[in-house]
Design a protein around this motif. Structure first.
Motif: not given
Length: 802
Positions: A30-31, A58, A62, A688, A557, A691-692
């Motif tokens: 993830e990520n 993450s 996540d 980027q 996003r 949201t991340t």
């Protein structure tokens, strides 16, 4: 069964059910995670460490928590799943040994103006039942004491048909007693709108008279008003008749047809109240908030005096205390009052209420009141309020996931939080904690350190084991675990002062203090002692004062560091100038967007009740732009290549250009990139998605944006939030550079390293709520350590080893 049959019990193999004592994660991607594999012991406290952006959230939120939630959702029927959020499976090869995960994060609580600390927990509901049973005079059922329930009365008739000659009409009436104040509709405040800030009355509707955000000349909002048929679009607003003025400002919703489309026309005032004024101010976008501050005055409702309740609900009392009085008390005082109630008929209610209120006190939130708007709580306070319902839970074998639970806590309060975490573990639960504070890391049974860097330079497990093993390891966290900032030999002399006189905001008790200018001033004190009230509520928000608070940055996003900081504007203009085309072509949200994915870079496939699937757009290959746009270049790179650059590379690119491929120097862009590098975000790519980003990265992104403001006084609210021990050093360097450049920096902070680095400390206390609100120390950090006269002084002295 005889005892003889159990002779080999001591040597018996463990039961098959007892072998599932690990949570296994293999191949997590993830990520920024790079095929991470870890084994976490169940019924233990595991702390995840690492620099901000290294992949802690993450992995924990996540991957582990998200998959647990997804699997629980799949146990419901397909019909129910259609009403639930659809969650995609995390990008991981194997997840084994999961238990039910309860996530307690830093997300702010609902910002609805009717949401309070009491409504967000069970406390208000229990109080309402209590007053409906014991209140005198009797006023009504529990709903009669709720400011979210309006009083309703209705009557009419209906026909009952039971065949030939058996039809009869029956008359019915219905009434419901609610507690909502009819004047403020349960909000506690009323608004007065300055019409001169809404429009220029010398202009007509056809001349674009509005000064309201989004009310632009060609937009549908204005077209509905101008083409509704109720008003002459060519007549100046000041010349409207009484009827026209009423239709313009106050008309009830009415169906109209414009260009063959059925639309609803509504007066300007009720439309604004629904679209803007019904929202919590802190939840508004900055330009909307600026408009509301300019055009609207909020005052305490004169009918209910800010209690949100009707007079009837306020008149029913228990021992001389109304429900409004009870909700206005500090929770620790309310707990004492409830303990004094002895009524056997409601004993279970009183027991439940006492437990809830005692949990508030135990978790360090006894200084709050139940009528405190939930939108005004800090991230740390909101997280602890969410913890309340879990403290007395009889559930075991649950995985609790916490995101920096020590945020906003004074060193004195961290020990209390540690005790609560250990209690959850000792009940047989698995506790996973993302944390940076050494005091919280110290209580871990197991530590997972991610890194070594942030973003693309992180995402791997650097260490897994005990705290002692981490301390002996050569990881970034291990090297900095015992870091201690020392007191400065000399402090800077102030160049002036900012006088605050008679401050009484919230719990401040007539505070008089001179805040020095031209130096680094740190305001300290236990949580709830009045730090934010003094700094944000008493320092005038005038020109030159730049406040960076804890409100979260918002974005979808499509938002990224380039769009949020305003960096994309000079980049687009530079591309347009170099290629002789329009700047709009270089925005993935405008004309240059790939038509297949609309500039998102991915295509979302809705699978109904099942989790939607996002796949990289095949036409633009995730670059978000049309192929024709990517033919235009600046310094040898197209716009997608520029947005894929890390901040440090982009800083060089726009600062010096590329001699081989042409000049790309853009001073406006370079200045913003320098600020991003200054706050330690040099590893982020320009495109980027927001949201991340982790909480610490978002905090620093906001700080970098505000650093561009033209002001002489910076007010920062806990800037170390989400920062790793190694990142704190960089923050201190940034604060020094601001002061050395002639700025005044005022910081609300609990981190001892920032206190030790200060030129001047203002300590509030001695306690929280009504036990605080006073200045208990003013002076240099060295004087505070030498005196040890306050809680802050004791902890700072222990920190620096004095």
């Amino acid at each position: 069964m005889s005892m003889a049959t159990r002779t080999d019990q001591g040597q018996a193999a463990p039961h098959a059910a007892d072998r599932h004592d690990l949570i296994r994660v293999h191949g997590a991607r993830e990520n920024n995670l790079k095929d991470v594999s870890v084994e976490l012991p169940k019924r233990r406290l595991t702390v995840f460490t690492g620099v901000s952006g290294s992949g802690k959230s993450s992995l924990v939120f996540d991957t582990i928590a998200a998959e647990s939630q997804r699997m629980i959702n799949e146990t419901y029927s397909a019909f129910l799943q259609g009403f639930m959020p659809t969650l995609a499976r995390p990008d991981v090869d194997v997840l084994d040994g999961l238990t039910t995960a309860i996530t307690v994060d830093q997300q702010r609580m609902g910002s609805d103006p009717r949401s309070t600390v009491g409504t967000a927990t069970d406390a208000n509901a229990i109080l309402r039942i209590l007053f409906s049973r014991l209140g005198r005079p009797y006023f009504g059922p529990p709903g009669a004491f709720s400011f979210n329930v309006a009083s309703v009365q209705a009557s009419g008739g209906f026909t009952v048909d039971r065949g030939a000659e058996k039809t009869r009409t029956e008359k019915v009436s219905f009434s419901r007693t609610g507690g909502m104040c009819t004047h403020c509709e349960g909000r506690g405040t009323v608004s007065d709108i300055d019409l001169t800030q809404l429009y220029d009355d010398s202009k007509s509707l056809s001349e674009d008279p509005f000064t309201i955000p989004t009310y632009t000349g060609g937009g549908w909002v204005v077209r509905v008003i101008a083409e509704s048929g109720f008003l002459d679009p060519d007549k100046p607003i000041r010349e409207y008749t009484k009827k026209e003025r009423h239709d313009f400002l106050y008309r009830e919703p009415t169906k109209v047809k414009i260009n063959g489309i059925n639309l609803t026309y509504e007066g300007l005032i009720p439309k604004l109240q629904k679209s803007m004024l019904s929202k919590d101010r802190e939840a508004m976008q900055p330009h909307i908030r600026a408009f509301v501050d300019r055009a609207v005055t909020f005052t305490t409702c004169p009918d209910c005096d800010g209690t949100r309740l009707t007079e009837g609900a306020r008149s029913s009392k228990i021992g001389g205390i109304s429900i409004a009085d009870a909700c206005a008390m500090e929770i620790r005082d309310l707990a004492e009052w409830v303990r004094g109630l002895a009524e056997p008929s409601v004993a279970p209610l009183l027991t439940a209420l006492r437990h809830t209120l005692d949990s508030f006190v135990e978790i360090g939130l006894g200084y709050l009141s139940l009528d405190r708007a939930s939108g005004t709580l800090s991230g740390g306070e909101a997280q602890r309020v969410k913890m309340i319902r879990h403290l007395g839970s009889s559930l075991t074998d649950v995985t609790y996931v916490f995101d920096e639970p020590t945020i906003g806590l004074h060193p004195h309060d961290i020990q209390r939080m540690n005790t609560l975490l250990l209690r959850l573990r000792d009940k047989g639960n698995t506790v996973l904690v993302v944390e940076h504070k050494p005091e919280a890391i110290a209580i871990a049974d197991h530590v997972v350190d991610l890194g070594p860097g942030a973003g693309a330079a992180g995402g791997t497990v650097c260490f897994e084991g005990t705290v002692a093993g981490l301390r002996a390891s050569d990881t970034v966290t291990g090297r900095h675990l015992d870091d201690r900032a020392s007191l400065k030999d000399t402090v800077r002399e102030p160049t002036g002062k900012l006088p605050v006189r008679g401050a009484t905001a919230n719990n401040l008790q007539g505070v008089d203090v001179d805040i020095p200018l031209g130096v680094l001033t740190v305001v300290t004190g236990v949580a709830g002692s009045g730090k934010s009230s003094l700094v944000h509520g008493s320092i005038p928000a005038e020109e030159g004062v730049i406040a960076v608070d804890q409100t979260p940055i918002r974005g979808s996003r499509r938002s990224n560091p380039a769009t949020y900081t305003g960096l994309l504007d000079p980049i687009r203009k530079a591309f347009a100038k170099a290629n002789g085309v329009k700047p709009a072509l270089f925005s993935a949200n405008s004309e240059g967007a790939c038509p297949t994915c609309n500039g998102a870079g991915v295509v979302f496939t809705d699978l109904g009740m099942m989790a939607g699937v996002s796949t990289t757009c095949e036409d633009c290959e995730g670059k978000r732009f049309q192929p024709s746009v990517l033919e235009y270049r600046l310094g040898g790179r197209d716009i997608s290549e520029v947005l894929a650059m890390p901040v440090t590379d982009a800083e060089r690119f726009f600062g010096t250009g590329d001699a081989r491929t042409g000049d790309a120097r853009t001073p406006a862009a370079h200045k913003i990139l320098e600020r991003l590098a200054d706050v330690g975000l040099g590893y982020l790519t320009l495109g980027q998605p927001l949201t991340t980003l982790s909480g610490g990265e978002r905090q620093r992104l906001k700080l970098a944006t505000h650093m561009g403001g033209k002001g002489g006084v910076y007010v920062l609210d806990e800037p170390t939030t989400g920062l790793h021990l190694a990142d704190v050093e960089q923050l201190l360097g940034l604060l020094d550079r601001l002061v050395d450049a002639g700025k005044s920096v005022i910081v609300i902070e609990h981190h001892q390293a920032v206190m030790a680095h200060a030129d001047w400390i203002i300590d509030l206390g001695p306690g929280a709520g009504h036990d605080g609100g006073r200045i208990v120390f003013e002076g240099t950090p060295a004087d505070l350590v030498a005196a040890r006269s306050t809680l802050t002084g004791e902890h700072l002295a222990e920190y620096v080893g004095a």
